[in-house]
Design an enzyme around this catalytic site. Sequence first.
Site, PDB file in Angstrom:
ATOM      1  N   GLY A   1       8.361 -43.620   0.555  1.00 18.86           N
ATOM      2  CA  GLY A   1       8.942 -42.257  -0.905  1.00 18.86           C
ATOM      3  C   GLY A   1       9.724 -42.469  -1.477  1.00 18.86           C
ATOM      4  O   GLY A   1      10.736 -43.712  -1.234  1.00 18.86           O
TER       5      GLY A   1
ATOM      6  N   GLN B   1      16.244 -41.259  -7.643  1.00 24.42           N
ATOM      7  CA  GLN B   1      16.896 -42.303  -6.780  1.00 24.42           C
ATOM      8  C   GLN B   1      17.338 -43.542  -8.069  1.00 24.42           C
ATOM      9  O   GLN B   1      17.755 -44.251  -7.928  1.00 24.42           O
ATOM     10  CB  GLN B   1      16.064 -43.023  -6.246  1.00 24.42           C
ATOM     11  CG  GLN B   1      16.535 -42.164  -4.458  1.00 24.42           C
ATOM     12  CD  GLN B   1      15.160 -42.137  -3.759  1.00 24.42           C
ATOM     13  OE1 GLN B   1      14.282 -41.374  -3.643  1.00 24.42           O
ATOM     14  NE2 GLN B   1      15.767 -43.010  -2.355  1.00 24.42           N
TER      15      GLN B   1
ATOM     16  N   CYS C   1      16.594 -43.321   3.856  1.00 25.18           N
ATOM     17  CA  CYS C   1      16.873 -43.235   2.750  1.00 25.18           C
ATOM     18  C   CYS C   1      17.009 -44.347   2.023  1.00 25.18           C
ATOM     19  O   CYS C   1      17.945 -45.367   2.507  1.00 25.18           O
ATOM     20  CB  CYS C   1      17.542 -42.090   2.416  1.00 25.18           C
ATOM     21  SG  CYS C   1      17.350 -41.573   0.291  1.00 25.18           S
ATOM     22  N   LEU C   2      16.103 -44.976   1.626  1.00 23.32           N
ATOM     23  CA  LEU C   2      16.505 -46.265   0.448  1.00 23.32           C
ATOM     24  C   LEU C   2      17.787 -45.893  -0.234  1.00 23.32           C
ATOM     25  O   LEU C   2      18.358 -46.861  -0.794  1.00 23.32           O
ATOM     26  CB  LEU C   2      15.307 -45.964  -0.838  1.00 23.32           C
ATOM     27  CG  LEU C   2      14.042 -46.735  -0.701  1.00 23.32           C
ATOM     28  CD1 LEU C   2      13.077 -46.596  -1.504  1.00 23.32           C
ATOM     29  CD2 LEU C   2      13.921 -47.768   0.855  1.00 23.32           C
TER      30      LEU C   2
ATOM     31  N   HIS D   1      12.266 -34.327   1.886  1.00 31.16           N
ATOM     32  CA  HIS D   1      13.266 -35.263   1.447  1.00 31.16           C
ATOM     33  C   HIS D   1      13.325 -35.449   0.380  1.00 31.16           C
ATOM     34  O   HIS D   1      14.193 -35.453  -0.937  1.00 31.16           O
ATOM     35  CB  HIS D   1      12.626 -36.419   2.491  1.00 31.16           C
ATOM     36  CG  HIS D   1      13.513 -37.286   2.142  1.00 31.16           C
ATOM     37  ND1 HIS D   1      14.766 -38.052   3.298  1.00 31.16           N
ATOM     38  CD2 HIS D   1      13.690 -38.350   1.284  1.00 31.16           C
ATOM     39  CE1 HIS D   1      15.044 -39.234   2.691  1.00 31.16           C
ATOM     40  NE2 HIS D   1      14.414 -39.264   1.341  1.00 31.16           N
ATOM     41  N   GLU D   2      11.678 -35.742  -0.303  1.00 32.97           N
ATOM     42  CA  GLU D   2      11.500 -36.152  -1.682  1.00 32.97           C
ATOM     43  C   GLU D   2      12.377 -35.026  -3.390  1.00 32.97           C
ATOM     44  O   GLU D   2      12.846 -35.369  -3.408  1.00 32.97           O
ATOM     45  CB  GLU D   2      10.455 -36.469  -2.591  1.00 32.97           C
ATOM     46  CG  GLU D   2      10.428 -37.760  -1.403  1.00 32.97           C
ATOM     47  CD  GLU D   2      11.150 -38.812  -1.415  1.00 32.97           C
ATOM     48  OE1 GLU D   2      11.600 -39.047  -1.726  1.00 32.97           O
ATOM     49  OE2 GLU D   2      10.603 -39.868  -0.587  1.00 32.97           O
TER      50      GLU D   2
ATOM     51  N   HIS E   1      15.968 -34.682  -2.893  1.00 32.57           N
ATOM     52  CA  HIS E   1      16.228 -35.842  -4.253  1.00 32.57           C
ATOM     53  C   HIS E   1      16.419 -34.802  -5.568  1.00 32.57           C
ATOM     54  O   HIS E   1      17.372 -35.237  -6.215  1.00 32.57           O
ATOM     55  CB  HIS E   1      15.608 -37.201  -4.013  1.00 32.57           C
ATOM     56  CG  HIS E   1      16.412 -38.030  -2.795  1.00 32.57           C
ATOM     57  ND1 HIS E   1      17.530 -38.718  -2.845  1.00 32.57           N
ATOM     58  CD2 HIS E   1      15.273 -38.805  -2.059  1.00 32.57           C
ATOM     59  CE1 HIS E   1      17.418 -39.247  -1.857  1.00 32.57           C
ATOM     60  NE2 HIS E   1      16.212 -39.675  -1.283  1.00 32.57           N
TER      61      HIS E   1
HETATM   62  O1  GNR Z   1      11.174 -44.543   3.307  1.00 35.99           O
HETATM   63  C1  GNR Z   1      11.659 -43.957   3.312  1.00 35.99           C
HETATM   64  N1  GNR Z   1      11.293 -43.365   4.576  1.00 35.99           N
HETATM   65  C2  GNR Z   1      11.562 -42.174   5.551  1.00 35.99           C
HETATM   66  C3  GNR Z   1      11.179 -41.743   6.812  1.00 35.99           C
HETATM   67  C4  GNR Z   1      11.524 -41.070   7.035  1.00 35.99           C
HETATM   68  C5  GNR Z   1      11.750 -39.688   6.490  1.00 35.99           C
HETATM   69  C6  GNR Z   1      11.790 -39.730   4.962  1.00 35.99           C
HETATM   70  C7  GNR Z   1      11.402 -40.958   4.451  1.00 35.99           C
HETATM   71  S1  GNR Z   1      12.003 -41.826   2.625  1.00 35.99           S
HETATM   72  C8  GNR Z   1      12.535 -43.050   2.648  1.00 35.99           C
HETATM   73  C9  GNR Z   1      12.394 -43.432   0.989  1.00 35.99           C
HETATM   74  C10 GNR Z   1      13.509 -42.388   0.177  1.00 35.99           C
HETATM   75  O2  GNR Z   1      14.871 -42.465   0.278  1.00 35.99           O
HETATM   76  N2  GNR Z   1      12.668 -41.384  -0.217  1.00 35.99           N
HETATM   77  O3  GNR Z   1      13.998 -40.893  -1.237  1.00 35.99           O
HETATM   78 NI    NI Z   2      15.744 -40.643   0.260  1.00 34.48          NI
END
Ligand code: GNR
Ligand code: NI
Length: 168
Positions: free
Chosen positions: A46, A51, A92-93, A134-135, A138
Site C-alpha cells: 500500500g 508518503q 511501513c515504507l 493504515h493508509e 497516513h
Molecule cells: O507494505 C506495507 N505492508 C504492510 C503490512 C502490514 C500492515 C500495513 C502495511 S502497509 C505497508 C506499506 C505502507 O507503508 N503503506 O503506507
Molecule cells: Ni505506511
Amino acid sequence: MAVLEILEFPDPRLRNKAKAVKVVDKSIQKLIHDMLETMYNAPGIGLAATQVNVHKRVVVMDISPDQDQPRVFINPKITPIEEQTTESQEGCLSVPGFYEQIMRYEKINVSALDKNGQAFELDCDDLLSVCIQHEVDHLNGKLFVDYISSLKRQRIKKKLEKQHREQN
Ligand code: GNR
Ligand code: NI
C-alpha cells in the site's frame, strides 16, 4: 511513470493532513500511476500520497500474492462495521525495518472514488482492512508508531535519524 521518493519518519511532512480530491483529472491519474510504480518498486502492499509528499487523499494498494491487482482509493471514508478490534503486525515504507503489533477494527466499510472518479463501496476484513486503516491514517498525518509506547517510538526515531545521517 516514475519512482517517487518515499518520506521517512520522523520527517515532519508525514504529519500533513491531506486534502480531498475535487476532480479526478489527468494529473491525479499520473499521480496514481507514479504511486503504483513506487509501491511495486519498494516493494509494498500500500502507499498513501502523503508518503510521496503529495498532500491529496489518494491511496494505492495491492494485497494480491502476484502483485497484479492494483486498487485505488480516492477520498476514502472508513466506517467500522462492528466494534470488534484485532491485533496484527504492521510495517511501513516510511518506517523501514520496524514491525509492531497494532490494534485495528476487524471489519470496516470503505467508500471511495476509483481511478475514474466513480464512487464505490467495499466491506473489508483481514489484511485489506488493516491496510486501508493504515493508509487513511497516513492521509491524516498519523503513523503506526503513534500507537506504540513513546519509549519504543523514540528508539525507532533515533535509529532512523542515525541512518539518515549516515546516508548523507
Ligand atoms: O507494505 C506495507 N505492508 C504492510 C503490512 C502490514 C500492515 C500495513 C502495511 S502497509 C505497508 C506499506 C505502507 O507503508 N503503506 O503506507
Ligand atoms: Ni505506511
